[in-house]
Design a protein around this motif. Structure first.
Motif, PDB file in Angstrom:
ATOM      1  N   ALA A  52       0.860  -1.190   0.000  1.00 42.05           N
ATOM      2  CA  ALA A  52       0.000   0.000   0.000  1.00 42.05           C
ATOM      3  C   ALA A  52       0.888   1.228   0.000  1.00 42.05           C
ATOM      4  O   ALA A  52       1.622   1.464   0.961  1.00 42.05           O
ATOM      5  N   ARG A  55       4.575   0.635   0.743  1.00 44.35           N
ATOM      6  CA  ARG A  55       4.902   0.002   2.013  1.00 44.35           C
ATOM      7  C   ARG A  55       4.205  -1.347   2.127  1.00 44.35           C
ATOM      8  O   ARG A  55       3.152  -1.575   1.538  1.00 44.35           O
ATOM      9  N   ALA A  57       1.889  -4.106   3.763  1.00 47.84           N
ATOM     10  CA  ALA A  57       0.609  -3.993   4.447  1.00 47.84           C
ATOM     11  C   ALA A  57      -0.013  -5.378   4.499  1.00 47.84           C
ATOM     12  O   ALA A  57       0.505  -6.337   3.898  1.00 47.84           O
ATOM     13  N   LEU A 105      -1.584  -0.925   7.512  1.00 45.25           N
ATOM     14  CA  LEU A 105      -0.334  -0.420   6.934  1.00 45.25           C
ATOM     15  C   LEU A 105       0.843  -0.591   7.891  1.00 45.25           C
ATOM     16  O   LEU A 105       0.772  -0.239   9.065  1.00 45.25           O
ATOM     17  N   TYR A 107       3.601   1.169   8.459  1.00 40.54           N
ATOM     18  CA  TYR A 107       4.264   2.454   8.220  1.00 40.54           C
ATOM     19  C   TYR A 107       5.628   2.493   8.923  1.00 40.54           C
ATOM     20  O   TYR A 107       5.893   1.727   9.865  1.00 40.54           O
ATOM     21  N   ASP A 121       3.748   8.035   4.814  1.00 38.19           N
ATOM     22  CA  ASP A 121       3.337   6.676   4.448  1.00 38.19           C
ATOM     23  C   ASP A 121       1.824   6.533   4.462  1.00 38.19           C
ATOM     24  O   ASP A 121       1.245   5.870   3.580  1.00 38.19           O
ATOM     25  N   ALA A 125      -0.403   5.621   1.164  1.00 34.20           N
ATOM     26  CA  ALA A 125      -1.326   4.478   1.120  1.00 34.20           C
ATOM     27  C   ALA A 125      -2.731   4.935   0.728  1.00 34.20           C
ATOM     28  O   ALA A 125      -3.411   4.268  -0.075  1.00 34.20           O
TER      29      ALA A 125
END
Length: 303
Positions: A52, A55, A57, A105, A107, A121, A125
């Motif tokens: 996402a 990153r 996820a 997420l 992050y 982040d 996303a």
């Protein structure tokens, strides 16, 4: 009211082992993961690694066909701890109750990646969901503790970037003020079984990395302009140092003409909805949160 449950949980949290002296980030992360590991994940939930906004996820969805809509979830951990896995029980409870999918997420964390990396982040996303074809009106941002704060600040960043805001925000015991100026930071010292003001000061310094906390994205409870925000649900307990973060954000939302529900439960600890099976109020709060999410997504779908 589950008075005995609340007392037993308070005692259990106070008896939890604490690090001997200053602990390394690695030890703190291991301890937090160990503390969160026993929280039960409901049956009938499927988890799939995804990406996402660049990153890692986790896609969390019902084993059967999900209902329309997406919960973009941000885990807690003072911006220095945690992962989608540490918040999986809470995320999965929302998925089970709403029938909608969630994307949790992973992050970036401080001190390796201090402010504003997590917000970048979160925004990436959210932008990624929009770029994939999802309507903003089909997305609710949610999170607990630092992640609840991130749900708010990601919305600020999205609005300021010219993106449409999500359908709603759900924040469980959010951290919304790095200036730590709320009255409850003093009045709830010793009442809060999980945190101390000094401990929050130390973790806050790791996230801030020397930056001035008097910024809207670091103290939205006192500095953010919430004009144009979607409806917000804030759930918080009275036994929290962070109580007034939610109280003051609700005041700002009201003054900005934003629909806001401030859901305060007496004598319960930080992120109390996570304690399903231990505290009756946890399940009741999650039912209210799920209703709020379903109403936001249903309203958007019928618009």
């Amino acid at each position: 009211m589950s008075t005995e449950q609340r007392r037993a949980l308070d005692s259990r949290l106070r008896e939890a082992p604490q690090p001997d002296g200053p602990a390394s980030i690695e030890r703190l992360r291991e301890g937090f993961a160990g503390f969160m590991a026993p929280f039960p994940i409901p049956a009938g939930i499927r988890r799939t690694p995804v990406e996402a906004g660049g990153r890692a996820a986790v896609l969390v969805e019902p084993a059967t066909d999900p209902r329309p809509g997406t919960i973009l979830y941000f885990h807690g951990g003072s911006y220095i701890l945690g992962s989608p896995q540490t918040a999986m029980a809470l995320t999965a409870q929302l998925v089970r109750r709403t029938g909608a999918r969630a994307i949790s997420l992973d992050y970036r964390l401080a001190p390796e990646h201090p402010f504003p990396a997590a917000i970048h982040d979160g925004l990436a996303a959210y932008r990624g969901l929009l770029d994939s074809g999802a309507e903003a009106s089909s997305i609710v941002l949610a999170g607990d503790s630092a992640g609840g704060g991130l749900a708010v600040t990601t919305t600020v960043a999205a609005r300021d970037a010219g993106l449409p805001v999500p359908a709603g925000i759900v924040a469980f015991s959010p951290g919304l003020d790095q200036t730590r100026s709320g009255a409850s930071m003093t009045t709830k010292e010793g009442v809060d079984p999980m945190f101390t003001a000094e401990g929050m000061r130390r973790t806050g310094e790791l996230y801030l990395d020397g930056q001035d906390p008097h910024q809207p994205l670091l103290a939205p409870a006192v500095l953010a302009d919430l004009t144009g925000f979607p409806p917000i649900l804030l759930q918080v307990g009275t036994n929290e140092l962070l109580l007034d973060d939610s109280v003051r954000l609700a005041d700002r939302a009201r003054d900005a003409g934003v629909d806001v529900i401030l859901d305060i439960v007496a004598d319960v600890p930080h992120v109390f909805p996570a304690f399903v099976g231990t505290l009756d109020e946890a399940s009741e709060a999650l039912d209210r949160a799920a209703l709020f999410i379903a109403q936001r997504l249903r309203t958007a779908a019928s618009a």
